[in-house]
Scaffold this active site. Structure first.
Site, mmCIF file in Angstrom:
data_model
loop_
_atom_site.group_PDB
_atom_site.id
_atom_site.type_symbol
_atom_site.label_atom_id
_atom_site.label_comp_id
_atom_site.label_asym_id
_atom_site.label_seq_id
_atom_site.Cartn_x
_atom_site.Cartn_y
_atom_site.Cartn_z
ATOM 1 N N CYS A 1 -26.372 -9.101 -7.369
ATOM 2 C CA CYS A 1 -26.422 -8.394 -6.084
ATOM 3 C C CYS A 1 -26.004 -6.934 -6.245
ATOM 4 O O CYS A 1 -25.024 -6.612 -6.920
ATOM 5 C CB CYS A 1 -25.504 -9.078 -5.077
ATOM 6 S SG CYS A 1 -25.456 -8.283 -3.453
ATOM 7 N N CYS B 1 -24.005 -3.467 -2.016
ATOM 8 C CA CYS B 1 -22.980 -2.449 -1.739
ATOM 9 C C CYS B 1 -23.312 -1.132 -2.418
ATOM 10 O O CYS B 1 -23.020 -0.050 -1.890
ATOM 11 C CB CYS B 1 -21.601 -2.938 -2.155
ATOM 12 S SG CYS B 1 -21.399 -3.317 -3.910
ATOM 13 N N CYS C 1 -20.247 -11.717 -7.955
ATOM 14 C CA CYS C 1 -21.216 -10.740 -7.455
ATOM 15 C C CYS C 1 -22.624 -11.018 -7.977
ATOM 16 O O CYS C 1 -23.607 -10.709 -7.309
ATOM 17 C CB CYS C 1 -20.791 -9.320 -7.856
ATOM 18 S SG CYS C 1 -19.463 -8.629 -6.842
ATOM 19 N N ASP D 1 0.789 -1.230 0.000
ATOM 20 C CA ASP D 1 0.000 0.000 0.000
ATOM 21 C C ASP D 1 0.828 1.290 0.000
ATOM 22 O O ASP D 1 0.306 2.344 0.336
ATOM 23 C CB ASP D 1 -0.937 -0.019 1.218
ATOM 24 C CG ASP D 1 -2.067 0.988 1.094
ATOM 25 O OD1 ASP D 1 -2.447 1.305 -0.048
ATOM 26 O OD2 ASP D 1 -2.548 1.477 2.122
ATOM 27 N N CYS E 1 -16.778 9.454 -1.848
ATOM 28 C CA CYS E 1 -16.623 8.344 -0.902
ATOM 29 C C CYS E 1 -16.285 8.860 0.498
ATOM 30 O O CYS E 1 -15.392 9.683 0.674
ATOM 31 C CB CYS E 1 -15.521 7.409 -1.401
ATOM 32 S SG CYS E 1 -15.099 6.075 -0.259
ATOM 33 N N CYS F 1 -24.383 2.713 -0.049
ATOM 34 C CA CYS F 1 -23.489 3.865 0.013
ATOM 35 C C CYS F 1 -24.258 5.144 0.363
ATOM 36 O O CYS F 1 -25.164 5.550 -0.361
ATOM 37 C CB CYS F 1 -22.769 4.055 -1.321
ATOM 38 S SG CYS F 1 -21.625 5.459 -1.303
#
Length: 353
Positions: free
Chosen positions: A196, A199, A193, A139, A219, A203
């Site tokens: 579906c 998610c 996925c 990262d 976000c 949000c």
């Protein structure tokens, strides 16, 4: 160079050592660049979805794939360390006097833990194959860990753009080792996925213009962690009591029902004082208090000012008159974003600044 006769055996032994070092998932992918993923990255940047994260754009060419960064690379070892929660990440939604901190930030800073284990695995591999050259990443470099994780079979990039594992759900810290060794690759994981949209609908700021695409500018994780200065007013109410990150799109994923909390690395056990903290305690933090409280935590990197700014937005959303005194004291804060957030919070608490 390891020949093909022993490549499979070495890959198997590597995965056993990775598990011993605390990794819940390990897979291997070829290091060749993927033009499809590179094209998606270019489109995402062109649309400005990265917001103020200029480092995404600055090294975009290197970020296209492993060999774009290091032409000699032949294999990528993708690894995941579990931080599966034992409590419901959404439990504090109805407790506005409490601050919601993303699950990943409630324990020790993952950078240190994952990197230490990656280096130990790299040393083990060099001992087994002295001719190997390696680069270790977690990262902090232009590495696309999530698509590499999918290519290595760890899971797939879900509609929320994060990696989803069939055995660990959405709760994996990712790291990677690039190597000149040609190791036996795993098969890319298929997308599961299906139809579906959990998610997407969860949000709070509608940060997904379409499935598999995130507009970071909307976000909550970006707004509370990466965004400097005042958060745009259109998003402040939607922040609710989230003061560092957001787990909503991850927490509602149905695949999390298969996640085993027992696989979580011990370093990521949540600190008791960060599971359901009182907003009032955070509003009183000065710089020294902030640094002391969040020593060894990923939260420390955003600094006291941005953190208190976030807490003030949460205070404004709390309807808690008991916070008025603490908020009023911050109207004259030296940081303009903190002072602005205090004034906004007071207006929401029906107090004229």
């Amino acid at each position: 160079m390891v020949n093909s006769a022993v490549a499979g055996q070495l890959a198997g032994e590597l995965k056993q050592e990775a598990a011993r070092l605390g990794f819940a998932a390990c897979g291997i992918a070829p290091a060749a660049d993927d033009p499809v993923r590179a094209s998606r990255l270019a489109e995402w940047l062109q649309l400005g979805h990265h917001g103020s994260m200029g480092w995404m754009e600055d090294r975009a060419e290197v970020r296209r794939g492993p060999q774009a960064m290091w032409p000699e690379a032949r294999s990528v070892i993708a690894l995941g360390m579990s931080y599966a929660p034992t409590h419901d990440p959404l439990a504090l939604e109805a407790q506005p006097d409490r601050a919601r901190i993303s699950v990943y930030a409630q324990g020790r800073d993952y950078h240190d833990t994952v990197k230490k284990a990656l280096k130990a695995l790299a040393r083990w591999l060099v001992a087994r194959a002295p001719e190997a050259q390696l680069k270790v990443f977690v990262d902090t470099a232009p590495v696309m860990e999530k698509p590499l994780g999918q290519a290595a079979g760890l899971g797939w990039q879900g509609k929320h753009t994060n990696l989803v594992s069939p055995t660990h759900g959405s709760w994996l810290f990712l790291g990677a080792i690039y190597t000149t060794l040609e190791l036996q690759p795993d098969s890319e994981h298929p997308d599961r996925c299906g139809s579906c949209t959990a998610c997407q609908t969860a949000c709070p700021t509608q940060a997904f213009p379409r499935p598999y695409v995130l507009d970071a500018r909307r976000c909550i994780s970006y707004l509370t962690i990466e965004h400097k200065g005042p958060v745009p007013e259109e998003f402040r109410a939607a922040l609710g009591n989230r003061i560092y990150g957001c787990d909503d799109c991850l927490a509602v994923c149905p695949w999390n029902k298969f996640a085993d909390a027992a696989a979580r690395h011990m370093a990521f056990l949540p600190r008791a004082e960060l599971v359901a903290p009182r907003l009032a305690d955070f509003l009183a933090l000065d710089d020294a208090g902030f640094r002391a409280l969040f020593s060894g935590s990923p939260i420390k990197r955003i600094g006291r000012d941005r953190f208190v700014r976030n807490c003030l937005y949460a205070a404004g959303n709390s309807s808690d008159a008991g916070l008025v005194g603490a908020v009023q004291a911050l109207q004259a804060d030296p940081d303009p974003a903190v002072a602005d957030a205090a004034r906004w919070a007071l207006s929401r608490l029906a107090v004229v600044p």
